[in-house]
Enzyme design. Structure first.
Site, mmCIF file in Angstrom:
data_model
loop_
_atom_site.group_PDB
_atom_site.id
_atom_site.type_symbol
_atom_site.label_atom_id
_atom_site.label_comp_id
_atom_site.label_asym_id
_atom_site.label_seq_id
_atom_site.Cartn_x
_atom_site.Cartn_y
_atom_site.Cartn_z
ATOM 1 N N CYS A 39 -34.148 -17.379 84.018
ATOM 2 C CA CYS A 39 -35.058 -18.540 83.830
ATOM 3 C C CYS A 39 -35.948 -18.235 82.428
ATOM 4 O O CYS A 39 -35.847 -17.113 82.049
ATOM 5 C CB CYS A 39 -35.709 -18.742 84.908
ATOM 6 S SG CYS A 39 -37.157 -17.495 85.349
ATOM 7 N N CYS A 69 -38.415 -13.622 90.456
ATOM 8 C CA CYS A 69 -36.781 -13.754 90.391
ATOM 9 C C CYS A 69 -36.232 -12.225 90.395
ATOM 10 O O CYS A 69 -37.138 -11.249 90.375
ATOM 11 C CB CYS A 69 -36.651 -14.265 89.033
ATOM 12 S SG CYS A 69 -37.012 -15.799 88.794
ATOM 13 N N GLU A 88 -34.429 -10.663 88.410
ATOM 14 C CA GLU A 88 -34.482 -9.956 87.118
ATOM 15 C C GLU A 88 -35.787 -9.214 87.162
ATOM 16 O O GLU A 88 -35.887 -8.111 86.648
ATOM 17 C CB GLU A 88 -34.295 -10.891 85.888
ATOM 18 C CG GLU A 88 -32.809 -11.528 85.800
ATOM 19 C CD GLU A 88 -32.812 -13.043 86.393
ATOM 20 O OE1 GLU A 88 -33.566 -12.949 87.485
ATOM 21 O OE2 GLU A 88 -32.327 -14.064 85.902
ATOM 22 N N CYS A 94 -38.224 -15.350 83.077
ATOM 23 C CA CYS A 94 -37.554 -13.816 82.909
ATOM 24 C C CYS A 94 -37.196 -13.524 81.553
ATOM 25 O O CYS A 94 -37.109 -12.531 81.062
ATOM 26 C CB CYS A 94 -36.131 -13.857 83.698
ATOM 27 S SG CYS A 94 -36.624 -13.771 85.542
#
Ligand code: THU
Length: 159
Positions: free
Chosen positions: A111, A72, A74, A114
């Site tokens: 998510c 991801c 992040e 994260c």
């Protein structure tokens, strides 16, 4: 016995309602989102971190044909930051995501994976990290700490 957990969050109706610094973070997250490598989901996410030294670090999601090998936006940005600036605190995280080439307006929250990673770095730096999340258009949601997005969180104190 039924109990309740309250979480705190704030909303900004649109980009124009953000303070100047947050506008800059939004701009950087939105622009680095263009660098997402997401040929499988076509879901493009950009992330901008503000460090305590004033530097802004960015990241985008990076996918893989073997799906779990991707990462991801992040975590791309957070892991890079901790790898290169292990002692510099992260103050704010701004996430902008949505389907490629669509002016969506639903804020895209980090998510679960994260959230767990952000929690780890709040613990590591012993300081909270503000989280902002948005789409390219529409309202922006802010929490003062990842704990508001991750009630009943599991951290190193249990080990
Ligand atoms: N994605 C992120 O980059 N951040 C999130 O918090 C949500 C999901 C990415 C992962 C994957 O590349 C794509 O969005 C679809 O799940």
């Amino acid at each position: 016995m039924e109990k309740e957990i309250k979480i705190n969050f704030q909303t900004y109706p649109s980009y124009n309602d953000l303070p100047e610094l947050e506008k800059t973070l939004f701009d950087k997250a939105k622009s680095v989102r263009e660098n997402a490598y997401a040929p499988y989901s076509n879901f493009f996410v950009g992330c901008a971190l503000l460090l305590e030294n004033g530097e802004i670090i960015t990241g985008s999601n990076q996918e893989n044909a073997a799906y779990p090998s991707g990462l991801c936006a992040e975590r791309t940005a957070i892991f890079w930051t901790s790898a290169n600036y292990p002692d510099v605190k992260i103050k704010k995280i701004f996430v902008v995501g949505g389907p490629k080439d669509v002016l969506s307006s639903t804020p895209i929250p980090p998510c679960g994976g994260c959230r767990q990673s952000i929690l780890e770095y709040e613990a590591k730096q012993k300081d909270e990290i503000e989280i902002y999340f948005a789409s390219p258009d529409g309202e922006i949601i802010k929490t003062k700490s990842i704990r508001d997005l991750l009630p009943f969180s599991f951290d190193g104190s249990f080990l």
